[in-house]
Motif scaffolding. Structure first.
Motif, PDB file in Angstrom:
ATOM      1  N   GLY A  32       0.811  -1.209   0.000  1.00  0.00           N
ATOM      2  CA  GLY A  32       0.000   0.000   0.000  1.00  0.00           C
ATOM      3  C   GLY A  32       0.844   1.259   0.000  1.00  0.00           C
ATOM      4  N   LEU A  33       1.942   1.235   0.735  1.00  0.00           N
ATOM      5  CA  LEU A  33       2.843   2.393   0.788  1.00  0.00           C
ATOM      6  C   LEU A  33       3.605   2.568  -0.516  1.00  0.00           C
ATOM      7  CD1 LEU A  33       4.165   1.790   4.392  1.00  0.00           C
ATOM      8  CD2 LEU A  33       2.854   3.802   3.661  1.00  0.00           C
ATOM      9  N   PRO A  43      -4.274  11.603   2.091  1.00  0.00           N
ATOM     10  CA  PRO A  43      -2.852  11.849   2.398  1.00  0.00           C
ATOM     11  C   PRO A  43      -2.560  11.910   3.894  1.00  0.00           C
ATOM     12  CG  PRO A  43      -3.912  13.847   1.592  1.00  0.00           C
ATOM     13  CD  PRO A  43      -4.885  12.742   1.381  1.00  0.00           C
ATOM     14  N   GLU A  44      -3.588  12.244   4.706  1.00  0.00           N
ATOM     15  CA  GLU A  44      -3.366  12.368   6.144  1.00  0.00           C
ATOM     16  C   GLU A  44      -3.091  11.017   6.809  1.00  0.00           C
ATOM     17  OE1 GLU A  44      -7.719  11.642   5.447  1.00  0.00           O
ATOM     18  OE2 GLU A  44      -6.163  12.932   4.576  1.00  0.00           O
ATOM     19  N   GLU A  45      -3.404   9.914   6.136  1.00  0.00           N
ATOM     20  CA  GLU A  45      -3.188   8.586   6.732  1.00  0.00           C
ATOM     21  C   GLU A  45      -1.810   8.017   6.428  1.00  0.00           C
ATOM     22  OE1 GLU A  45      -6.271   5.856   5.786  1.00  0.00           O
ATOM     23  OE2 GLU A  45      -7.910   7.240   6.278  1.00  0.00           O
ATOM     24  N   TYR A  46      -1.041   8.711   5.603  1.00  0.00           N
ATOM     25  CA  TYR A  46       0.238   8.153   5.146  1.00  0.00           C
ATOM     26  C   TYR A  46       1.212   7.911   6.297  1.00  0.00           C
ATOM     27  CZ  TYR A  46       4.783   7.787   2.868  1.00  0.00           C
ATOM     28  OH  TYR A  46       6.020   7.367   2.494  1.00  0.00           O
ATOM     29  N   ASP A  49       0.176   4.971   8.559  1.00  0.00           N
ATOM     30  CA  ASP A  49       0.388   3.675   7.919  1.00  0.00           C
ATOM     31  C   ASP A  49       1.880   3.355   7.789  1.00  0.00           C
ATOM     32  OD1 ASP A  49      -2.320   3.454   7.725  1.00  0.00           O
ATOM     33  OD2 ASP A  49      -2.427   3.812   5.559  1.00  0.00           O
ATOM     34  N   LEU A  50       2.671   4.380   7.554  1.00  0.00           N
ATOM     35  CA  LEU A  50       4.117   4.185   7.452  1.00  0.00           C
ATOM     36  C   LEU A  50       4.686   3.678   8.773  1.00  0.00           C
ATOM     37  CD1 LEU A  50       6.710   4.495   5.758  1.00  0.00           C
ATOM     38  CD2 LEU A  50       6.812   6.892   6.515  1.00  0.00           C
ATOM     39  N   HIS A  51       4.278   4.319   9.867  1.00  0.00           N
ATOM     40  CA  HIS A  51       4.741   3.884  11.192  1.00  0.00           C
ATOM     41  C   HIS A  51       4.224   2.484  11.515  1.00  0.00           C
ATOM     42  CE1 HIS A  51       5.921   4.086  15.386  1.00  0.00           C
ATOM     43  NE2 HIS A  51       4.684   3.764  15.732  1.00  0.00           N
ATOM     44  N   ASP A  52       2.997   2.198  11.138  1.00  0.00           N
ATOM     45  CA  ASP A  52       2.411   0.888  11.416  1.00  0.00           C
ATOM     46  C   ASP A  52       3.152  -0.216  10.663  1.00  0.00           C
ATOM     47  OD1 ASP A  52       0.427  -0.780  12.649  1.00  0.00           O
ATOM     48  OD2 ASP A  52      -0.596  -0.889  10.722  1.00  0.00           O
ATOM     49  N   ALA A  53       3.554   0.068   9.439  1.00  0.00           N
ATOM     50  CA  ALA A  53       4.271  -0.937   8.639  1.00  0.00           C
ATOM     51  C   ALA A  53       5.652  -1.252   9.221  1.00  0.00           C
ATOM     52  CB  ALA A  53       4.411  -0.457   7.196  1.00  0.00           C
TER      53      ALA A  53
END
Length: 301
Positions: A32-33, A43-46, A49-53
């Motif tokens: 997804g990233l 864009p506010e979820e990027y 999600d990056l930290h979660d990955a």
């Protein structure tokens, strides 16, 4: 042989990084990233999600302890995901790979190739700031809308590789090489220049052994292929060293045969003497009692 031990060690590491690369490639958070389609609308979820990955990368780090170090390069944002965190690509380059041999542009250029997968030599800076030569397993993702997506970068454990090569160096006193399918030398135990015009054409035939001469020096060349990749493991032993060790092995073989024959002869003599003595005493007993041998004599007479 020691060369087969090197192959076994390297092949195990390659199998481990293959599995890790497979896990990263199929991870839905990473995918997804990479494609960025979601973040064009949200864009506010990027960053979340990056930290979660990166948390998934921590799990992979624990599961694949055989690997030395790994990260995922995201081309669209020029970001690198590490286990437990993320940084911009320039920071990661300065922290882990800065060297005169590998510029930042060349480093990122490797990750922007389409459908590239291979092992390349690379420098890595350790915790003490010392440059260490290592091997990087790199697998790039397919282009997205004609643009690079990113790459998985996994470092092989250089300590285990160098330990295995150094063990082989003690045995052979020669050159030990790991080459790729294009005959590029990935790892060598020698700090000096290798002999000129190494016969890579002969090495490409698989498991082989042949005599080769370079710059007035003769070598016994041994080569075996990897069982899980296109790597080739090569040992080049100076002929005088090889035959000196062969003579030593031959003499030890002769000595062991002589010791075995001597030991066998002594044991045979011992058991013959031991088993013959009762028979000898019985014969003497008959000689000392002549009446027992008369015709018709029995135990009742």
């Amino acid at each position: 042989s020691l060369l087969k031990q090197l192959r076994e060690l390297m092949d195990k590491q390659i199998e481990a990084v293959d599995r890790l690369n497979f896990e990263l490639t199929l991870n839905t958070k990473v995918r997804g990233l990479l494609d960025q389609h979601k973040y064009r609308a949200y864009p506010e979820e990027y960053l979340y999600d990056l930290h979660d990955a990166t948390k998934d990368l921590v799990i992979y780090q624990s599961a694949y302890a055989m690997t030395d170090f790994f990260y995922v390069y995201l081309a669209s944002t020029d970001t690198v995901m590490l286990p437990g965190g993320y940084r911009d690509a320039k920071y990661v380059y300065d922290q882990y790979h800065r060297s005169d041999q590998l510029s930042y542009e060349k480093w990122t250029g490797i990750f922007q190739k389409n459908k590239f997968k291979g092992i390349i030599p690379m420098m890595r800076i350790d915790e003490n700031g010392i440059e260490i030569p290592t091997l990087a397993y790199i697998s790039t993702y397919n282009y997205d809308d004609g643009k690079p997506s990113g790459a998985n970068v996994i470092m092989l454990d250089q300590d285990k590789i160098l330990t295995a090569i150094n063990n082989l160096e003690v045995f052979s006193k020669g050159h030990v090489l790991i080459t790729d399918a294009n005959h590029q030398v990935l790892v060598s135990n020698s700090n000096t220049a290798l002999p000129a015009e190494i016969p890579f054409g002969e090495l490409a035939k698989g498991s082989t052994m042949f005599l080769w001469e370079s710059e007035g020096k003769r070598y016994e060349v041994f080569s075996i292929p990897s069982t899980v990749s296109q790597l080739q493991y090569v040992s080049m032993i100076p002929s005088e060293v090889y035959w000196k060790k062969a003579a030593l092995v031959r003499n030890l073989t002769y000595l062991s045969i002589a010791v075995s024959l001597l030991g066998g002869g002594l044991l045979t003599f011992y058991f013959l003497r031991r088993n013959y003595n009762p028979v000898q005493r019985l014969v003497r007993a008959f000689k000392d009692n002549p009446s027992s041998s008369k015709r018709g004599a029995n135990e009742f007479s």
